[in-house]
Enzyme design. Sequence first.
Site, PDB file in Angstrom:
ATOM      1  N   ARG A 184      33.049  26.225  13.565  1.00 58.61           N
ATOM      2  CA  ARG A 184      32.576  27.071  14.665  1.00 58.61           C
ATOM      3  C   ARG A 184      31.150  27.555  14.464  1.00 58.61           C
ATOM      4  NH1 ARG A 184      37.005  31.434  14.300  1.00 58.61           N
ATOM      5  NH2 ARG A 184      36.500  30.973  12.143  1.00 58.61           N
ATOM      6  N   HIS A 244      15.536  21.706   6.112  1.00 58.15           N
ATOM      7  CA  HIS A 244      15.646  22.605   7.257  1.00 58.15           C
ATOM      8  C   HIS A 244      14.247  23.016   7.724  1.00 58.15           C
ATOM      9  CE1 HIS A 244      20.066  23.891   6.976  1.00 58.15           C
ATOM     10  NE2 HIS A 244      19.848  23.690   8.255  1.00 58.15           N
TER      11      HIS A 244
HETATM   12  N1  PCA Z   1      20.970  23.340  12.572  1.00 58.10           N
HETATM   13  C1  PCA Z   1      22.378  23.676  12.326  1.00 58.10           C
HETATM   14  C2  PCA Z   1      23.147  22.566  12.964  1.00 58.10           C
HETATM   15  C3  PCA Z   1      22.186  21.764  13.748  1.00 58.10           C
HETATM   16  C4  PCA Z   1      20.857  22.266  13.394  1.00 58.10           C
HETATM   17  O1  PCA Z   1      19.786  21.801  13.775  1.00 58.10           O
HETATM   18  C5  PCA Z   1      22.693  23.898  10.872  1.00 58.10           C
HETATM   19  O2  PCA Z   1      21.834  24.422  10.145  1.00 58.10           O
HETATM   20  O3  PCA Z   1      23.801  23.579  10.432  1.00 58.10           O
END
Ligand code: PCA
Length: 205
Positions: free
Chosen positions: A91, A167
């Site tokens: 979720r 990220h």
């Molecule tokens: N970031 C989310 C899911 C997709 C995204 O770009 C994450 O950090 O899990």
Amino acid sequence: MPPILILTGFEPFRGERINPSWEVARGFDGEVIGGLQIKSVRVPVGCAKAARRIIGAIVRYRPRAVIGLGEAGGRPAVSLERIAINLADERGALATRGDPGFTPVVRGGPDAYFSRLPLAGIVRELDRKDIPASVSLTAGAYACNALMYAALHQLRRKPGVPVGFIHLPYDARQAGRHRSLPSMPLAMMENAVRIAIVETARSAK
Ligand code: PCA
């Protein structure tokens, strides 16, 4: 044809119009960097869906390297993920109330895998270019972690293939919706990912 480096980006989610990870990834599709041809793959946002998509891409393209990209809204720097865990919070963190319980990304898989990207070399080059970056000790427990874990698990018997995840902050175009959170221009994130690709290609056997 040169060997493939799979570069993934996610679809927009949580009401965003763009996801910087796909905006960056798609720009590299077809380019050859360090002898590897980039194959950009767009991934749906969900733990199971993301794991399925990356496993399918690895089976299909037999990559020499895999770099996943994702959005980490609120982080101020490019985050080089060190660890993927075998835990899928389907979720997403926003919906989590209480203990989400334990659903593995891969049933019977090890608790965690470490990144196989040359993190030290990437950070050194990013520092040299004054691009804010750091090594992160958690990729969360949502789709990004699931993709990283699934890729590392799928390629566990090919230790010479670098695999990892990065990220990215919000793109500057998303800043208007998140006025108190940091963001980064897309061009800077593209430069960062190019550096990561060059270093990764150099480390691929
Ligand atoms: N970031 C989310 C899911 C997709 C995204 O770009 C994450 O950090 O899990």
